[in-house]
Design a protein around this motif. Structure first.
Motif, PDB file in Angstrom:
ATOM      1  N   GLY C  55       0.713 -17.544   6.425  1.00 43.95           N
ATOM      2  CA  GLY C  55      -0.555 -17.754   7.130  1.00 43.95           C
ATOM      3  C   GLY C  55      -0.600 -18.967   8.035  1.00 43.95           C
ATOM      4  O   GLY C  55      -1.641 -19.248   8.621  1.00 43.95           O
ATOM      5  N   VAL C  56       0.512 -19.690   8.152  1.00 44.30           N
ATOM      6  CA  VAL C  56       0.498 -20.880   9.003  1.00 44.30           C
ATOM      7  C   VAL C  56       0.443 -20.472  10.470  1.00 44.30           C
ATOM      8  O   VAL C  56      -0.304 -21.032  11.260  1.00 44.30           O
ATOM      9  CB  VAL C  56       1.745 -21.740   8.744  1.00 44.30           C
ATOM     10  N   LEU C  66       0.900  -6.939   1.707  1.00 45.99           N
ATOM     11  CA  LEU C  66       1.177  -7.841   0.591  1.00 45.99           C
ATOM     12  C   LEU C  66       0.677  -7.186  -0.681  1.00 45.99           C
ATOM     13  O   LEU C  66      -0.490  -6.810  -0.746  1.00 45.99           O
ATOM     14  CB  LEU C  66       0.444  -9.167   0.774  1.00 45.99           C
ATOM     15  N   PHE C  67       1.541  -7.031  -1.656  1.00 47.69           N
ATOM     16  CA  PHE C  67       1.178  -6.399  -2.928  1.00 47.69           C
ATOM     17  C   PHE C  67       0.490  -5.065  -2.667  1.00 47.69           C
ATOM     18  O   PHE C  67      -0.512  -4.738  -3.287  1.00 47.69           O
ATOM     19  CB  PHE C  67       0.258  -7.319  -3.755  1.00 47.69           C
ATOM     20  N   GLY C  68       1.003  -4.362  -1.692  1.00 51.30           N
ATOM     21  CA  GLY C  68       0.480  -3.035  -1.396  1.00 51.30           C
ATOM     22  C   GLY C  68      -0.753  -3.013  -0.531  1.00 51.30           C
ATOM     23  O   GLY C  68      -1.187  -1.952  -0.101  1.00 51.30           O
ATOM     24  N   LYS C  69      -1.328  -4.205  -0.280  1.00 52.21           N
ATOM     25  CA  LYS C  69      -2.536  -4.220   0.545  1.00 52.21           C
ATOM     26  C   LYS C  69      -2.177  -4.537   1.995  1.00 52.21           C
ATOM     27  O   LYS C  69      -1.466  -5.508   2.260  1.00 52.21           O
ATOM     28  CB  LYS C  69      -3.512  -5.299   0.036  1.00 52.21           C
ATOM     29  N   GLY C  73      -5.688  -7.984  10.689  1.00 45.27           N
ATOM     30  CA  GLY C  73      -5.990  -9.206  11.457  1.00 45.27           C
ATOM     31  C   GLY C  73      -5.195 -10.409  10.960  1.00 45.27           C
ATOM     32  O   GLY C  73      -4.135 -10.257  10.346  1.00 45.27           O
ATOM     33  N   ASP C  74      -5.740 -11.578  11.220  1.00 46.18           N
ATOM     34  CA  ASP C  74      -5.009 -12.806  10.908  1.00 46.18           C
ATOM     35  C   ASP C  74      -5.142 -13.183   9.444  1.00 46.18           C
ATOM     36  O   ASP C  74      -6.153 -12.929   8.802  1.00 46.18           O
ATOM     37  CB  ASP C  74      -5.534 -13.956  11.782  1.00 46.18           C
ATOM     38  N   LEU C  75      -4.087 -13.825   8.970  1.00 44.34           N
ATOM     39  CA  LEU C  75      -4.056 -14.306   7.593  1.00 44.34           C
ATOM     40  C   LEU C  75      -4.164 -15.824   7.646  1.00 44.34           C
ATOM     41  O   LEU C  75      -3.427 -16.464   8.391  1.00 44.34           O
ATOM     42  CB  LEU C  75      -2.722 -13.884   6.965  1.00 44.34           C
ATOM     43  N   GLN C  79      -6.089 -17.840   2.509  1.00 47.05           N
ATOM     44  CA  GLN C  79      -6.030 -16.463   2.022  1.00 47.05           C
ATOM     45  C   GLN C  79      -4.663 -16.175   1.423  1.00 47.05           C
ATOM     46  O   GLN C  79      -4.558 -15.574   0.359  1.00 47.05           O
ATOM     47  CB  GLN C  79      -6.259 -15.493   3.190  1.00 47.05           C
ATOM     48  N   ALA C  80      -3.615 -16.602   2.145  1.00 48.32           N
ATOM     49  CA  ALA C  80      -2.254 -16.338   1.668  1.00 48.32           C
ATOM     50  C   ALA C  80      -2.078 -16.939   0.284  1.00 48.32           C
ATOM     51  O   ALA C  80      -1.546 -16.303  -0.624  1.00 48.32           O
ATOM     52  CB  ALA C  80      -1.246 -16.923   2.651  1.00 48.32           C
ATOM     53  N   GLN C  81      -2.563 -18.171   0.133  1.00 47.79           N
ATOM     54  CA  GLN C  81      -2.442 -18.831  -1.167  1.00 47.79           C
ATOM     55  C   GLN C  81      -3.184 -18.066  -2.244  1.00 47.79           C
ATOM     56  O   GLN C  81      -2.681 -17.886  -3.354  1.00 47.79           O
ATOM     57  CB  GLN C  81      -3.046 -20.233  -1.080  1.00 47.79           C
ATOM     58  N   GLU C  82      -4.380 -17.628  -1.883  1.00 45.69           N
ATOM     59  CA  GLU C  82      -5.171 -16.915  -2.887  1.00 45.69           C
ATOM     60  C   GLU C  82      -4.519 -15.609  -3.292  1.00 45.69           C
ATOM     61  O   GLU C  82      -4.647 -15.156  -4.426  1.00 45.69           O
ATOM     62  CB  GLU C  82      -6.591 -16.679  -2.354  1.00 45.69           C
ATOM     63  N   MET C  83      -3.785 -14.998  -2.352  1.00 41.03           N
ATOM     64  CA  MET C  83      -3.098 -13.759  -2.698  1.00 41.03           C
ATOM     65  C   MET C  83      -1.816 -14.012  -3.470  1.00 41.03           C
ATOM     66  O   MET C  83      -1.190 -13.073  -3.963  1.00 41.03           O
ATOM     67  CB  MET C  83      -2.783 -12.957  -1.433  1.00 41.03           C
TER      68      MET C  83
END
Ligand SMILES: Nc1ncnc2c1ncn2[C@@H]1O[C@H](COP(=O)(O)OP(=O)(O)OP(=O)(O)O)[C@@H](O)[C@H]1O
Ligand SMILES: Nc1ncnc2c1ncn2[C@@H]1O[C@H](COP(=O)(O)OP(=O)(O)OP(=O)(O)O)[C@@H](O)[C@H]1O
Ligand SMILES: [Mg+2]
Ligand SMILES: [Mg+2]
Lengths: 284, 337, 507, 337
Positions: C55-56, C66-69, C73-75, C79-83
């Motif tokens: 997400g940087v 990510l994990f099937g999801k 749009g932008d990450l 958000q990346a950390q939370e995922m």
């Protein structure tokens, strides 16, 4: 000399030290009144944004550039503006001083005699102290700064009246007219054990009054100028008296004098003391 | 004292900038002793009470400036917000509006300036010096326009409660002003040291990009710091109103610089990321003690300015020297690992 | 393909930076419990891919699951950390004023109510640190730590967040061998817990210890994905490099002249220890070593950019005193620094001003007035010689592409007649064609009898282009090889001759 | 006009920051027209001469601040140096010392402040904000102490030559003050654009480390910029003395901020490395025209402050927006190459 809104009307400008004090607003009010009464006068107040010699000179130059026929000036200091005034006079501008004069000839000065007023203030204080049986002790003065001629004169007149008494006047403190700063300095004076406090202008006086109100001791406070705040301090007995000037008279008579001079009349006297009234609880 | 319980003491000694704080604390003590010897009144209970009350406003604006400086920015609008606060509150009260309602409106107006500062700096990315120079001028203009370009009349008898609350009253033998400063100090110190927001304030001042990548919201954190600064400036304005019983358009002139001085003398770095509010107390006290003590000593204004200027430069110079010394030591440590 | 098993799926990823297409239709897949090596040359786009995943950076186009999801749009980094995606950046990026513990938990602090729960954070930090077997007080400020320790803190930070995908971008570049061993141990542990790990490294010899699968990239493009076991080391390298190396290095014969320059017993800080070497006119001296070997520090100390503790610098047989870069330049010793953004260019100034800056002494009258005509001539000649592509000489340096910026950094030193020219990683992050132009340039210098030092971390470049190779490790010169005897193995052997750290620690 | 000869025009358009300069030039023209319509006197030859003379001191301090800002630093001591200059020169003259000797001594004293600023910032590595905050306070103290805490008396007849030279005299129909500003502008513009020192000033403001590695001496270059700033402030102080015929301790208050405003409105970046003195002329003119025009328009001080604050913020905001817009456009262009 520029275009005039009304060809036959005179352009008269009022230039004060700044726009901050109610005092100047009252000069302006008096001047406006006179201009209205006279009719064919274009009157304008040019106030510098801060109290600064260079800015006041700019204002004078602006007034001349703006086609002034007469300038009512409250000079920041006696010397700073003289050259600018000479330029103005050379351009045919009539000069009238209100509130404070400069070292340059003008048709008339309408002002408070600040030295005399300072002395009056001191005498009121001395009398009150005597009434309380106090004949010696420390006295504190709060003033604006050491650069303002009118307050310096008040201070000088005040000090002069104490010559020969056994009162000891401490180093003057300068609050730049800020009432809250004056309050701190007055409180420090009271801690030092003063018996009397003199505020040399409106802000200084408000601070003196508030400090005395808080300390609740028998310190005699005398001030300068008239404002709603100062009157309420007097009513409540925290300030004994204030030297109320008559700024509206300065403005009103100043415009009339200028008008007469522009019409070719010879003006006398050269100096008009617009006087101070000593306001106390008794005469409010 | 608690300090001497070994573990917390050790931890204390490791806090960055503690050296500066201890140095200036010693300086404060020395200064007070000198003034005390010069004039015994200095330590009279009356003067101490007075002095503390004079320090309180400087401490308050120091807290605000410290918050902003720690985020790596600066707030030049502090003095004007003080002026705006005193003029708005006093004008409203002279118009007969209930004092506490006036206070509320004033706080909202001042927070508006803080919000603008925060957004201009963090969202619009203006250099903080320029953004707050602009709001400084505008806020001063608002102060002047509030009562149609002149100082207000007396805020009247109705406001006596407010005047006592902010300035004249005492609680447990101490002036309320001092309590207000102490309570706000405690709250903001708590926020800075014990909450997430505080942690983030240090983080963005230390390395904004690293903080952002760790999920810190730069806009909201920066804005919070500016809001704190506007809030404490507002409180100082209210104290000023209470003190004078009227509103003065000029009030608070140059306070932003006093606030920088108090913060920096107390060890807050203008480069961000470093400082603590305990230091700000010391910085504000030095400032207040100098003003008060030099008045008693009868020193002219000129000397006070020179003394204060020199103290500002020297206290930062000391910090730079100490830090570069530590830098050298650090390098040596690394070379042995 | 068993799509279910993938926790990261990236397809057709494109990312463009000013002047560079860093990623061009790249795909990348990762399964839970897998250690995936992401390999490629410098500038291949590995870090860029990793940054997009975390997400940087935001992708220009392409799909990401990510994990099937599917990510629409932008990450954002948060958000990346939370995922569950965590990254250890290649460059250290920490808040140096905060403590170890505070950095580890930055952005996801533990709270009790609205209060920071310092005690439990400290406890947990301590746990993470001891799982890495590093003895670090969590209350120490990160700015006070040595670089390798800071790197360990970065690793601890990433571990603490209980990531399900952990990206390590050259985590070992600043670590000692002991620390590396601990890291590997940890990676195996995480792997068994089902964490997917993306491991980026130039140290190919490390891979056998941990890696399951390899993805290779080249020039921003996806090349292949294969189980590690099915690839030989040679296959990996040829896939990474992928080009006919011969034409890459337009070498010309050297006519070694007299000894121009020598450095004797130079010491400057922990990364420059008793350096001693000579350089001759008309040769290119290559300096090889692993990242962190101290090559940059050595050149800076020689050039006067950093203070030196001791050492003699001899030019044309005379010892010269250099206390600042000004001195070095005056004596005819110049350095084209490694980090062009930080040290090489004034990016807000025009190309003209940048090229003229170190040469103003030649362009000014005695009174210090710049001769515009001479300046224009010099700048235009430099641009022509180096084939710098730009819209105008007045264009800001920052508006050029990386390769052209690098040419400006080099070009500003070629306009004057120097005796020694040091290039620190002159080809870092620039494309093949630009590289060849820079080689040609070094050739010109060599031909005109100037002593050239050429520092590079790219083995083929060093091997292919130097006349003599000096190898550094850990701040010391560990050996010197002639062009003929040099091989990759020999260089690597010299580059890993570490001092026994335990002895120095005791001493 | 020369502008329309194609080649120089193209070259002009390529100069960095020219966009901001052209925008504000247009703004200046619009502003002047508005004031001219509101009050025909505004364009009278007398008022124009006057206005130009009022702009001159702002231009001078703007030049100094621009130099310092371009190196990436700031000078807060400008206003105090103005005060110091006027007080020292006037005090010496009232003590009967020859005016020109007094001027020389004053210049040396002011350059001392510039030197201290330069060394504190570049050698001792103090944050420029703090270093110059300290010297600002000290220089103001010196201004106050110069004549023992009072404004001076009149500098007298002997100084008439000096007063004409700096303020009252005219040469070729223009006031000398304007000539002084123009000549100094031309000199300092020449130094900044055509000499090695000028190049070095831009280079260290753009990237100090890269400049150092290119052989630029940071200490001497930074110090030169601060010396220029102190010198022009000193000249403004002398103009003030000539104007007033006396020394005022308060003179120059807040001028450092006016100087920042003039520079920044004219496109000088507070982040360093960017700006040109032509822009500073425009910035100073806008400032002067606003003051003069608003005064004629009878706008109260409050409105003046608000207008000026908004103009400062908007002009920088425009710059930020233009730059980021350009960045976006650039990206699009590059992505196609
Ligand atoms: N922020 C950026 N701005 C402009 N160009 C960039 C940026 N980041 C990377 N690049 C360019 O993108 C390309 C890929 O860079 P990247 O950092 O992904 O390579 P890498 O494979 O990680 O290399 P290394 O092994 O050297 O770390 C390079 O040409 C680089 O110069
Ligand atoms: N300013 C800095 N801050 C933190 N770490 C640094 C800094 N400069 C260098 N380092 C670290 O110090 C070590 C030595 O770096 P140096 O650049 O000297 O090595 P080198 O041999 O030139 O390697 P390379 O050029 O391949 O990076 C590296 O680990 C680098 O990350
Ligand atoms: Mg990378
Ligand atoms: Mg290197």
């Amino acid at each position: 000399q520029g275009t005039k809104e009304n060809a036959s009307a005179y352009n008269i400008y009022l230039i004060t030290m700044d726009q901050m004090d109610q005092h100047w607003v009252n000069v302006d009010k008096g001047a406006q009144k006179a201009a209205e009464e006279l009719g064919n006068v274009n009157y304008k107040w040019l106030a510098p944004d801060v109290k600064d010699d260079a800015k006041q000179i700019e204002s004078i130059n602006n007034a001349v550039a703006g086609g002034a026929d007469a300038i009512l000036l409250a000079a920041n200091g006696p010397n700073a503006v003289t050259a600018a005034l000479k330029e103005a006079a050379d351009a045919g501008v009539t000069i009238v001083y209100v509130d404070s004069a400069a070292n340059f000839p003008a048709v008339q000065t309408l002002a408070t005699d600040n030295t005399a007023a300072g002395t009056t203030a001191a005498n009121v204080m001395i009398a009150a102290l005597k009434e309380n049986g106090v004949t010696s002790g420390k006295i504190g003065i709060i003033s604006v700064n050491s650069a303002t001629a009118s307050t310096v004169a008040r201070e000088a007149g005040f000090r002069k009246a104490f010559e020969g008494t056994s009162f000891n006047i401490l180093e003057t403190q300068y609050c730049n007219g800020d009432a809250a700063v004056s309050k701190d300095m007055s409180a420090n004076f009271i801690t030092q054990g003063v018996v009397g406090l003199f505020g040399a202008n409106e802000g200084s006086t408000v601070g003196v009054g508030n400090a005395i109100a808080e300390a609740g001791t028998g310190v005699i406070g005398v001030g300068f100028d008239k404002s709603d705040m100062i009157l309420s301090l007097i009513k409540n007995g925290y300030i004994l008296a204030t030297m109320a000037q008559n700024p509206d008279v300065m403005g009103y008579e100043g415009v009339k004098t200028a008008y007469r001079a522009l019409n070719g009349e010879v003006i006398s006297p050269e100096y008009v003391d617009t006087g101070v009234s000593v306001l106390t609880k008794a005469n409010l | 004292m608690v300090l001497f319980i070994e573990k917390p003491f050790k931890r204390l000694m490791r806090i960055r900038g503690i050296g500066q704080v201890l140095t200036v604390t010693a300086g404060l003590v020395v200064l007070s002793i000198i003034f005390g010897i010069m004039n015994p009144i200095f330590f009279s209970s009356r003067n101490v009470a007075n002095l503390l009350r004079q320090i309180a406003p400087i401490l308050l604006i120091g807290i605000g400036q410290s918050y902003v400086l720690i985020t790596g920015n600066i707030d030049l609008s502090i003095g004007s917000v003080v002026g705006m606060s005193t003029m708005i509150s006093a004008t409203l009260m002279t118009k007969g509006i209930n004092p506490w309602v006036s206070v509320l409106i004033t706080i909202i107006a001042c927070l508006g300036v803080g919000l603008s500062n925060g957004l201009l700096v963090s969202f619009a990315k203006l250099p903080p010096f320029i953004a707050t120079l602009g709001t400084m001028t505008i806020a001063r203009g608002i102060a002047q326009i509030a009562n149609n370009n002149y100082n207000t009349d007396s805020i009247g008898e109705a406001a006596q409660g407010l005047r006592d609350f902010f300035y004249y009253g005492k609680t447990f033998g101490l002036y309320n002003t001092i309590w207000i400063a102490l309570v706000l100090w405690a709250i903001f110190n708590f926020i800075l040291t014990r909450t997430k927001t505080g942690r983030h304030i240090y983080a963005i001042g230390s390395n904004a990009e690293a903080a952002r990548l760790s999920g810190v919201n730069l806009v909201s954190t920066t804005t919070k710091a500016y809001l704190v600064s506007a809030f404490v400036s507002c409180v100082v304005g209210l104290i000023t109103t209470a003190t004078s019983g009227m509103g003065t358009m000029d009030a608070g002139n140059s306070y932003e610089l006093y606030a920088v001085a108090a913060s920096v003398i107390g060890g807050v770095s203008t480069l961000g990321g470093q400082g603590m509010l305990f230091g700000t107390i010391i910085g504000a006290s030095i400032w207040g003690v100098l003003q008060n003590g030099l008045q008693f000593a009868g020193a002219p204004v000129a000397i006070r300015n020179i003394v204060i200027g020199i103290i500002v430069v020297i206290s930062v110079l000391l910090d730079v020297i100490v830090r570069s010394g530590r830098g050298a030591r650090k390098k040596r440590i690394e070379s042995t690992t | 393909m068993e799509d279910e098993a993938y926790i990261v799926e990236m397809e057709h990823i494109v990312k463009t930076f000013p002047g560079v297409r860093a990623l061009d239709d790249v795909q990348f897949h990762l399964k839970a419990g897998q250690v995936m090596a992401l390999l490629g040359e410098n500038g291949a786009g590995k870090s860029t891919l990793a940054k997009i995943l975390s997400g940087v950076y935001t992708r220009d186009s392409g799909t990401m699951r990510l994990f099937g999801k599917t990510i629409e749009g932008d990450l954002s980094p948060k958000q990346a950390q939370e995922m569950g995606v965590s990254i250890i950046h290649q460059e250290l990026n920490m808040c140096s004023h905060l403590t170890v513990c505070q950095n580890i938990f930055l952005g996801h602090e533990k709270t009790k109510g609205s209060l920071l729960d310092n005690r439990s954070m400290r406890k947990q930090a301590q746990e993470v640190l001891s799982s890495l077997e590093i003895d670090l007080d969590p209350d120490i400020q990160v700015g006070d730590l040595a670089v390798s320790k800071q790197q360990m803190v970065e690793i601890a930070k990433a571990l603490q967040s209980n990531a399900k995908v952990l990206i390590m971008d050259e985590p070992t570049s600043a670590l000692t061998s002991v620390e590396i061993e601990q890291l590997f141990h940890l990676i195996r542990g995480l792997q068994s817990k089902g964490v997917g790990i993306i491991y980026i490294s130039h140290r190919l010899e490390e891979l056998q210890h941990i890696v399951d699968v390899v993805t290779i990239m080249r020039d921003g493009k996806y090349i292949l994905e294969k189980p590690f076991k099915e690839l030989s080391m040679n296959q990996i390298i040829s896939n990474m490099v992928g080009r006919e190396i011969k034409e890459k290095f337009p070498r010309i014969p050297s006519h070694r002249g007299k000894k121009v320059f020598s450095v004797q017993d130079l010491c400057a800080g922990p990364l420059v220890k008793h350096i001693h070497f000579d350089v001759y006119a008309g040769e290119i001296l290559g300096v090889a070593g692993l990242m962190g070997a101290g090559r940059t520090e050595m050149t800076r100390a020689i050039f006067g950019a950093d203070p030196k503790e001791k050492g003699r610098i001899i030019l044309d047989g005379k010892e010269i005193a250099i206390s600042c870069p000004e001195d070095a330049i005056r004596h005819g010793l110049v350095l084209a620094p490694e980090d062009r953004k930080k040290d090489g260019l004034c990016v807000k100034l025009s190309v003209r001003e940048n090229i003229a800056l170190p040469n103003l002494d030649l362009l000014c009258s005695k009174a210090g007035i710049v001769n515009r005509k001479k300046e224009t001539e010099m700048v235009e000649k430099a641009i022509k010689d180096l084939k710098i592509k730009l819209s105008s000489t007045e264009a800001n340096a920052s508006s050029l592409s990386g390769g052209n910026q690098q040419k400006v950094v080099v070009g500003k030193w070629l306009a004057r007649n120097s005796k020694v020219v040091i290039f620190d990683e002159p080809t870092r992050g620039i494309d093949v064609a630009a590289k060849v132009e820079i080689y040609q340039l070094m050739n010109q210098l060599k031909e005109s009898g100037i002593a050239v030092m050429f520092i590079s971390s790219e083995m083929p470049e060093i091997l292919g282009f130097s006349d003599r190779i000096m190898v550094m490790c850990d701040g010391r010169i560990t050996g010197e090889l002639t062009r003929e005897e040099a091989t990759q193995e020999k260089i690597l052997e010299l580059a890993t001759q570490f001092e026994n750290k335990f002895e120095t620690q005791v001493g």
